[in-house]
Motif scaffolding. Structure first.
Motif, PDB file in Angstrom:
ATOM      1  N   SER A  36      52.122  11.317  49.323  1.00 32.46           N
ATOM      2  CA  SER A  36      51.124  11.765  50.296  1.00 32.46           C
ATOM      3  C   SER A  36      50.534  13.122  49.924  1.00 32.46           C
ATOM      4  O   SER A  36      49.482  13.509  50.429  1.00 32.46           O
ATOM      5  N   THR A  37      51.234  13.848  49.046  1.00 32.08           N
ATOM      6  CA  THR A  37      50.749  15.149  48.568  1.00 32.08           C
ATOM      7  C   THR A  37      50.889  15.219  47.051  1.00 32.08           C
ATOM      8  O   THR A  37      51.926  14.846  46.497  1.00 32.08           O
ATOM      9  N   ILE A  38      49.819  15.675  46.386  1.00 35.76           N
ATOM     10  CA  ILE A  38      49.848  15.862  44.932  1.00 35.76           C
ATOM     11  C   ILE A  38      49.621  17.339  44.642  1.00 35.76           C
ATOM     12  O   ILE A  38      48.616  17.910  45.064  1.00 35.76           O
ATOM     13  N   ASN A  39      50.565  17.946  43.953  1.00 41.24           N
ATOM     14  CA  ASN A  39      50.431  19.335  43.547  1.00 41.24           C
ATOM     15  C   ASN A  39      49.805  19.379  42.154  1.00 41.24           C
ATOM     16  O   ASN A  39      50.394  18.895  41.181  1.00 41.24           O
ATOM     17  N   TRP A  40      48.620  19.939  42.075  1.00 43.75           N
ATOM     18  CA  TRP A  40      47.856  19.964  40.827  1.00 43.75           C
ATOM     19  C   TRP A  40      47.939  21.370  40.232  1.00 43.75           C
ATOM     20  O   TRP A  40      47.334  22.317  40.721  1.00 43.75           O
ATOM     21  N   THR A  41      48.704  21.493  39.150  1.00 48.80           N
ATOM     22  CA  THR A  41      48.839  22.772  38.466  1.00 48.80           C
ATOM     23  C   THR A  41      47.590  23.072  37.647  1.00 48.80           C
ATOM     24  O   THR A  41      47.199  22.283  36.786  1.00 48.80           O
ATOM     25  N   VAL A  42      46.987  24.213  37.921  1.00 48.61           N
ATOM     26  CA  VAL A  42      45.863  24.721  37.125  1.00 48.61           C
ATOM     27  C   VAL A  42      46.366  26.002  36.469  1.00 48.61           C
ATOM     28  O   VAL A  42      46.520  27.022  37.141  1.00 48.61           O
ATOM     29  N   PRO A  43      46.660  25.973  35.164  1.00 51.80           N
ATOM     30  CA  PRO A  43      47.302  27.125  34.520  1.00 51.80           C
ATOM     31  C   PRO A  43      46.340  28.259  34.179  1.00 51.80           C
ATOM     32  O   PRO A  43      46.424  28.864  33.097  1.00 51.80           O
ATOM     33  N   PHE A  44      45.424  28.527  35.079  1.00 54.51           N
ATOM     34  CA  PHE A  44      44.437  29.588  34.933  1.00 54.51           C
ATOM     35  C   PHE A  44      44.238  30.260  36.279  1.00 54.51           C
ATOM     36  O   PHE A  44      44.598  29.722  37.324  1.00 54.51           O
ATOM     37  N   GLY A  45      43.597  31.431  36.255  1.00 54.68           N
ATOM     38  CA  GLY A  45      43.300  32.135  37.486  1.00 54.68           C
ATOM     39  C   GLY A  45      42.154  31.498  38.251  1.00 54.68           C
ATOM     40  O   GLY A  45      41.420  30.653  37.732  1.00 54.68           O
ATOM     41  N   VAL A  46      41.999  31.921  39.486  1.00 52.97           N
ATOM     42  CA  VAL A  46      40.925  31.432  40.339  1.00 52.97           C
ATOM     43  C   VAL A  46      39.579  31.930  39.803  1.00 52.97           C
ATOM     44  O   VAL A  46      39.439  33.089  39.417  1.00 52.97           O
ATOM     45  N   GLY A  47      38.604  31.024  39.771  1.00 56.01           N
ATOM     46  CA  GLY A  47      37.257  31.422  39.393  1.00 56.01           C
ATOM     47  C   GLY A  47      36.851  31.067  37.988  1.00 56.01           C
ATOM     48  O   GLY A  47      35.663  31.126  37.655  1.00 56.01           O
ATOM     49  N   GLY A  48      37.806  30.705  37.133  1.00 54.14           N
ATOM     50  CA  GLY A  48      37.471  30.287  35.777  1.00 54.14           C
ATOM     51  C   GLY A  48      36.941  28.862  35.760  1.00 54.14           C
ATOM     52  O   GLY A  48      36.951  28.153  36.774  1.00 54.14           O
ATOM     53  N   GLY A  49      36.483  28.421  34.589  1.00 52.22           N
ATOM     54  CA  GLY A  49      35.876  27.102  34.484  1.00 52.22           C
ATOM     55  C   GLY A  49      36.785  25.967  34.890  1.00 52.22           C
ATOM     56  O   GLY A  49      36.355  25.032  35.591  1.00 52.22           O
ATOM     57  N   THR A  50      38.053  26.009  34.475  1.00 51.43           N
ATOM     58  CA  THR A  50      38.974  24.928  34.804  1.00 51.43           C
ATOM     59  C   THR A  50      39.293  24.910  36.291  1.00 51.43           C
ATOM     60  O   THR A  50      39.402  23.845  36.903  1.00 51.43           O
ATOM     61  N   ASP A  51      39.426  26.084  36.889  1.00 48.58           N
ATOM     62  CA  ASP A  51      39.675  26.167  38.329  1.00 48.58           C
ATOM     63  C   ASP A  51      38.494  25.607  39.114  1.00 48.58           C
ATOM     64  O   ASP A  51      38.682  24.826  40.058  1.00 48.58           O
ATOM     65  N   VAL A  52      37.275  25.987  38.728  1.00 48.42           N
ATOM     66  CA  VAL A  52      36.075  25.481  39.408  1.00 48.42           C
ATOM     67  C   VAL A  52      35.998  23.967  39.292  1.00 48.42           C
ATOM     68  O   VAL A  52      35.707  23.254  40.259  1.00 48.42           O
ATOM     69  N   TRP A  53      36.265  23.464  38.095  1.00 46.32           N
ATOM     70  CA  TRP A  53      36.227  22.013  37.833  1.00 46.32           C
ATOM     71  C   TRP A  53      37.251  21.283  38.694  1.00 46.32           C
ATOM     72  O   TRP A  53      36.941  20.266  39.323  1.00 46.32           O
ATOM     73  N   ALA A  54      38.478  21.795  38.736  1.00 42.98           N
ATOM     74  CA  ALA A  54      39.545  21.134  39.499  1.00 42.98           C
ATOM     75  C   ALA A  54      39.233  21.118  40.990  1.00 42.98           C
ATOM     76  O   ALA A  54      39.455  20.108  41.674  1.00 42.98           O
ATOM     77  N   ARG A  55      38.714  22.213  41.507  1.00 40.73           N
ATOM     78  CA  ARG A  55      38.417  22.280  42.938  1.00 40.73           C
ATOM     79  C   ARG A  55      37.239  21.382  43.311  1.00 40.73           C
ATOM     80  O   ARG A  55      37.159  20.905  44.450  1.00 40.73           O
ATOM     81  N   PHE A  56      36.369  21.126  42.364  1.00 40.94           N
ATOM     82  CA  PHE A  56      35.292  20.177  42.606  1.00 40.94           C
ATOM     83  C   PHE A  56      35.821  18.746  42.652  1.00 40.94           C
ATOM     84  O   PHE A  56      35.448  17.944  43.513  1.00 40.94           O
ATOM     85  N   ILE A  57      36.730  18.417  41.747  1.00 45.75           N
ATOM     86  CA  ILE A  57      37.226  17.042  41.625  1.00 45.75           C
ATOM     87  C   ILE A  57      38.267  16.692  42.685  1.00 45.75           C
ATOM     88  O   ILE A  57      38.353  15.535  43.125  1.00 45.75           O
ATOM     89  N   ALA A  58      39.058  17.659  43.120  1.00 51.04           N
ATOM     90  CA  ALA A  58      40.186  17.379  44.031  1.00 51.04           C
ATOM     91  C   ALA A  58      39.807  16.543  45.245  1.00 51.04           C
ATOM     92  O   ALA A  58      40.502  15.565  45.564  1.00 51.04           O
ATOM     93  N   PRO A  59      38.723  16.856  45.977  1.00 51.83           N
ATOM     94  CA  PRO A  59      38.395  16.030  47.147  1.00 51.83           C
ATOM     95  C   PRO A  59      38.069  14.584  46.785  1.00 51.83           C
ATOM     96  O   PRO A  59      38.350  13.668  47.576  1.00 51.83           O
ATOM     97  N   TYR A  60      37.502  14.364  45.614  1.00 47.27           N
ATOM     98  CA  TYR A  60      37.194  12.994  45.190  1.00 47.27           C
ATOM     99  C   TYR A  60      38.470  12.234  44.843  1.00 47.27           C
ATOM    100  O   TYR A  60      38.565  11.020  45.078  1.00 47.27           O
ATOM    101  N   LEU A  61      39.446  12.921  44.276  1.00 47.36           N
ATOM    102  CA  LEU A  61      40.732  12.269  44.024  1.00 47.36           C
ATOM    103  C   LEU A  61      41.371  11.852  45.339  1.00 47.36           C
ATOM    104  O   LEU A  61      41.916  10.753  45.457  1.00 47.36           O
ATOM    105  N   THR A  62      41.317  12.740  46.338  1.00 47.89           N
ATOM    106  CA  THR A  62      41.845  12.398  47.661  1.00 47.89           C
ATOM    107  C   THR A  62      41.141  11.169  48.221  1.00 47.89           C
ATOM    108  O   THR A  62      41.773  10.279  48.817  1.00 47.89           O
TER     109      THR A  62
END
Length: 360
Positions: free
Chosen positions: A32-58
């Protein structure tokens, strides 16, 4: 070096086998919960990408689980990736986002790397592009003025010589720019902030971060874009990035400045790490021991997500007009991307030592 290549082949074989799973899952026990590790700080490209995709995965994963982004910066992603490798659960409740900064140290046999790609299954690989830009006031209005940068010292906030910036650092040298990297940035977002504070004179961001955080700087005359890194077409050639069709590629700028096309081992290294780092720049992995029905359910969910018209529309704005890779094709391309020839390894290790006193 032989050990590195053997690891790559074993990794690709493991990935290929798992990705050959059936596309449909029956009664998958999805957490019911998925913890998605983003090994970068907030605001970088990978963080932005992950936060965009997360709601679609849900939206598309069965049970509509809550996807929690957990940023674990450090070591240019090595710290977070190592922790994920050691602690990740194999029940589908943990995922990892990776970037070139995760791939490159593995490819180069970095001693700090504790993770192995043969223990992870890729669910999705997203290509990206990137843009190099400079401070206004340097006398440069576009790449056509790049000669004006000759002789200038250009500080550059960087995560490290074997991180995402590796091909960009090679490009800087090939263009004859006196770029002085300041290593130790926790993310590309931190590098951008150094640029905004005026501490860096030149910067680079991937497409997602550029669209979200740099376009406003450009529109307000606080940054001057020089060139994009381009994208690989179906023939494997680097062409203009569709997200930035008006910007020349690095190759175009090089040809403009020197009157010839780039070549030699330096360009081979640039091309190799550009392909590995940007064709597979953003990836989602889960542990390979995850139950096959859960892996299958996640794969099907990602495939459905990528077909969603709303996702396609939003992705073009948030991430760029790029086609993500899933399934067995991803594994085959990853194998090629991660393979470093002995000759190239020898050259890049020598270059890193000479240029930055960095020993692999």
């Amino acid at each position: 070096m032989k050990k590195i290549l053997n690891l790559v082949c074993a990794s690709a074989l493991s990935i290929s086998c798992v990705l050959a799973l059936p596309a449909q899952a029956k009664e998958a026990d999805v957490p019911s919960t998925i913890n998605w590790t983003v090994p970068f700080g907030v605001g970088g490209g990978t963080d932005v990408w992950a936060r965009f995709i997360a709601p679609y995965l849900t939206k598309y994963i069965p049970t509509n689980p809550t996807v929690v982004i957990r940023n674990q910066p450090g070591g240019g992603s090595i710290t977070g990736a190592n922790l994920f490798y050691k602690r990740a659960k194999d029940d589908g409740s943990t995922m990892l986002a990776t970037s070139a900064s995760t791939l490159f140290p593995y490819m180069l046999g970095d001693k700090r790397v504790r993770y192995n790609f043969d223990k992870w299954v890729p669910l999705m690989a997203s290509p990206t592009g990137g843009v190099v830009y400079v401070q206004p006031g340097l006398g440069v209005k576009s790449a056509a003025d790049i000669d004006k940068l000759d002789g200038m010292t250009l500080p550059f906030g960087s995560q490290g010589p074997t991180r995402l910036e590796l091909p960009v650092l090679i490009a800087f040298e090939m263009l004859g720019l006196d770029v002085k990297p300041v290593f130790g940035m926790k993310s590309r977002g931190a590098g951008r902030l150094a640029f905004e504070r005026g501490e860096a004179k030149i910067d680079f961001q991937t497409t997602s971060a550029y669209l979200n955080s740099v376009v406003d700087l450009v529109n307000n005359d606080k940054a001057i874009p020089l060139f994009s890194l381009g994208v690989l077409n179906k023939e494997g050639k680097i062409v203009r990035d569709p997200a930035f069709p008006d910007l020349p590629t690095f190759q175009e700028v090089y040809a403009q400045k020197f009157g010839k096309q780039p070549s030699g081992m330096e360009y081979t290294a640039y091309s190799k790490f550009f392909a590995a780092g940007f064709a597979f720049q953003k990836m989602i992995f889960i542990p390979s021991d995850t139950p096959t029905d859960v892996v299958s359910a996640y794969r099907s969910s990602v495939e459905n997500m990528l077909k969603d018209p709303k996702f396609i529309e939003d992705s073009a704005v948030q991430v760029g007009p790029y086609q993500s890779i899933v399934g067995i094709d991803a594994a085959q391309h990853i194998q090629e991307a991660l393979t470093v020839s002995p000759e190239l390894y020898t050259w890049i290790s020598g270059w890193l030592k000479k240029k930055f006193d960095y020993t692999l």
